[in-house]
Enzyme design. Structure first.
Site, PDB file in Angstrom:
ATOM      1  N   GLU A 295      10.605   2.327   9.056  1.00  0.00           N
ATOM      2  CA  GLU A 295      10.759   1.006   9.553  1.00  0.00           C
ATOM      3  C   GLU A 295      12.055   0.908  10.638  1.00  0.00           C
ATOM      4  O   GLU A 295      12.786   1.634  10.451  1.00  0.00           O
ATOM      5  CB  GLU A 295      11.001  -0.042   8.703  1.00  0.00           C
ATOM      6  CG  GLU A 295      10.860  -1.646   9.442  1.00  0.00           C
ATOM      7  CD  GLU A 295      10.869  -2.711   8.094  1.00  0.00           C
ATOM      8  OE1 GLU A 295      10.957  -2.407   6.894  1.00  0.00           O
ATOM      9  OE2 GLU A 295      10.757  -3.639   8.676  1.00  0.00           O
TER      10      GLU A 295
ATOM     11  N   ARG B 126      -7.844  -5.186   3.320  1.00  0.00           N
ATOM     12  CA  ARG B 126      -7.288  -6.067   4.153  1.00  0.00           C
ATOM     13  C   ARG B 126      -8.285  -6.454   5.298  1.00  0.00           C
ATOM     14  O   ARG B 126      -7.751  -7.381   6.364  1.00  0.00           O
ATOM     15  CB  ARG B 126      -5.931  -5.249   4.578  1.00  0.00           C
ATOM     16  CG  ARG B 126      -4.927  -5.001   3.748  1.00  0.00           C
ATOM     17  CD  ARG B 126      -4.368  -6.257   2.886  1.00  0.00           C
ATOM     18  NE  ARG B 126      -3.482  -5.715   1.938  1.00  0.00           N
ATOM     19  CZ  ARG B 126      -2.740  -6.647   1.232  1.00  0.00           C
ATOM     20  NH1 ARG B 126      -3.157  -8.022   1.181  1.00  0.00           N
ATOM     21  NH2 ARG B 126      -1.887  -6.443   0.141  1.00  0.00           N
TER      22      ARG B 126
ATOM     23  N   HIS C 299       0.944  -1.303  -0.155  1.00  0.00           N
ATOM     24  CA  HIS C 299      -0.035   0.175  -0.232  1.00  0.00           C
ATOM     25  C   HIS C 299       0.732   1.361  -0.077  1.00  0.00           C
ATOM     26  O   HIS C 299       1.182   1.799   0.972  1.00  0.00           O
ATOM     27  CB  HIS C 299      -0.947   0.009   1.313  1.00  0.00           C
ATOM     28  CG  HIS C 299      -1.782  -1.317   1.174  1.00  0.00           C
ATOM     29  ND1 HIS C 299      -3.147  -1.271   0.443  1.00  0.00           N
ATOM     30  CD2 HIS C 299      -1.499  -2.585   1.596  1.00  0.00           C
ATOM     31  CE1 HIS C 299      -3.631  -2.486   0.640  1.00  0.00           C
ATOM     32  NE2 HIS C 299      -2.898  -3.382   1.224  1.00  0.00           N
TER      33      HIS C 299
END
Ligand SMILES: Cc1cc2nc3c(=O)[nH]c(=O)nc-3n(C[C@H](O)[C@H](O)[C@H](O)COP(=O)(O)OP(=O)(O)OC[C@H]3O[C@@H](n4cnc5c(N)ncnc54)[C@H](O)[C@@H]3O)c2cc1C
Length: 315
Positions: free
Chosen positions: A120, A231, A113
């Site tokens: 991260e 999702r 997405h």
């Protein structure tokens, strides 16, 4: 453990802080700000920040000077109209920032997405923890025979426990070798004094895909809805769906009117082809329609039957 004691203490301190602002705030989100919601065996989702509320959507749609709100039912009507007609840009005016801890294989799906910002945890810079996702026996199923991307029947308990053992053993063995390579024990102390460890950016390639990673993820509500439509759908893989379900619940607290419109017009709605519309019209007129006379393929016919609950599903 999803969050250790030290981090829980930091979260408590952050939650105790109070700021004043002229910007709109949402009490239901303030109540859960920074608080982790557990997901899977070691994961979590927690809200870090948010911008806007339902009135931000209304305000942008009306390009108003003030809060833009009229009566609640007028705002609700406008939000439903925008959602129904895919007038999406007003929903881009609200933003959500979350902190997520998730297995790497779930992150691989999530990162597809692209219309979001993320940062991260760096496994080049830091050492990943010995934390692996091991599915519950209730989630350990055979390969589906009719859906190449899905799961079929549950495995027998004994076999599931064996699968868990294999996953745990392999993850631990790889993790042990990762520590060997970077010359560190679990507490971060050198295994062999005075010896250089391999660069973390190289050693990490040995970790299994069920190792947990973390990121900050920020998106506007329009893109969050795109993510949730795919999702939070029953066809999405369980391991990402459980995260989507929590985000869906957060959105419900944050933007109840937009959430309701999304559920009605997107998540629980259906896209049907012109041929399917023709079939529905014939059925309403009382005509007998079979798959052969419908002009639909067997898959389209079966999906339509399931969706509108008519006739016995074709074999
Ligand atoms: C059930 C399921 C199975 C899947 N299986 C696979 C698979 O086997 N392999 C695989 O690789 N992926 C797979 N995916 C991922 C899927 O193909 C999408 O990449 C993912 O769902 C993200 O959707 P998106 O592109 O709409 O979202 P985003 O990347 O957030 O983009 C949102 C929208 O922005 C626009 N956009 C963004 N980037 C571009 C671009 N470069 N060009 C044009 N328009 C753009 C598009 O309109 C897009 O819909 C699967 C997804 C699901 C839900």
């Amino acid at each position: 453990m999803p969050v250790d004691k030290e981090n829980l203490a930091e979260i408590s301190l952050a939650r105790a802080e109070r700021n004043t602002t002229a910007r709109p705030t949402v009490q239901a989100i303030e109540e859960i700000l920074f608080q982790p919601f557990d997901v899977l065996d070691h994961g979590f989702v927690r809200v870090i920040d948010y911008m806007g509320d339902d009135s931000s959507v209304v305000q942008a749609a009306r390009v108003s000077y003030g809060r833009g709100t009229k009566k609640l039912n007028e705002d609700r009507g406008l939000i439903r109209y925008l959602m129904a007609h895919s007038h999406t840009t007003p929903f881009e005016m609200a933003e959500l920032k979350i902190h997520v801890k998730l297995p790497i294989f779930v992150a691989r799906q999530w990162v597809r997405h692209r219309t979001a910002s993320l940062n991260e945890y760096s496994a080049r810079y830091s050492v990943l923890d010995r934390e692996f996702y091991i599915p519950e026996v209730e989630q350990i199923s055979s390969q589906s025979t009719n859906n190449r991307q899905g799961r079929g029947e549950l495995l027998k308990r004994q076999k599931s426990e064996y699968v868990q053992e294999l996953l745990r053993d392999d993850a631990n063995r790889n993790y042990n070798n990762y520590l060997q390579m970077i010359n560190s024990d679990d507490a971060g102390q050198p295994l062999r004094e005075g010896e250089d460890g391999l660069a973390r950016e190289l050693a990490r390639m040995n970790l299994t895909l069920n190792t947990y990673t973390q990121w900050y993820w920020k998106a506007n509500l329009h893109n969050i809805f795109n993510f949730l439509r795919l999702r939070a759908d029953p066809h999405a893989q369980y391991e990402i769906r459980v995260y989507a379900d929590i985000i869906l619940d957060i959105v419900k607290r944050w933007m109840p009117l937009s959430h309701e419109a999304f559920i009605d017009y997107k998540l629980n709605s259906a896209t049907i082809s012109s041929q399917s519309i023709a079939v529905i019209k014939r059925l309403i007129k009382g005509e007998q329609v079979t798959q052969e006379s419908s002009g639909l393929t067997l898959r389209e016919w079966t999906e339509l039957q399931r969706r509108f609950e008519f006739g016995a599903p074709s074999a």
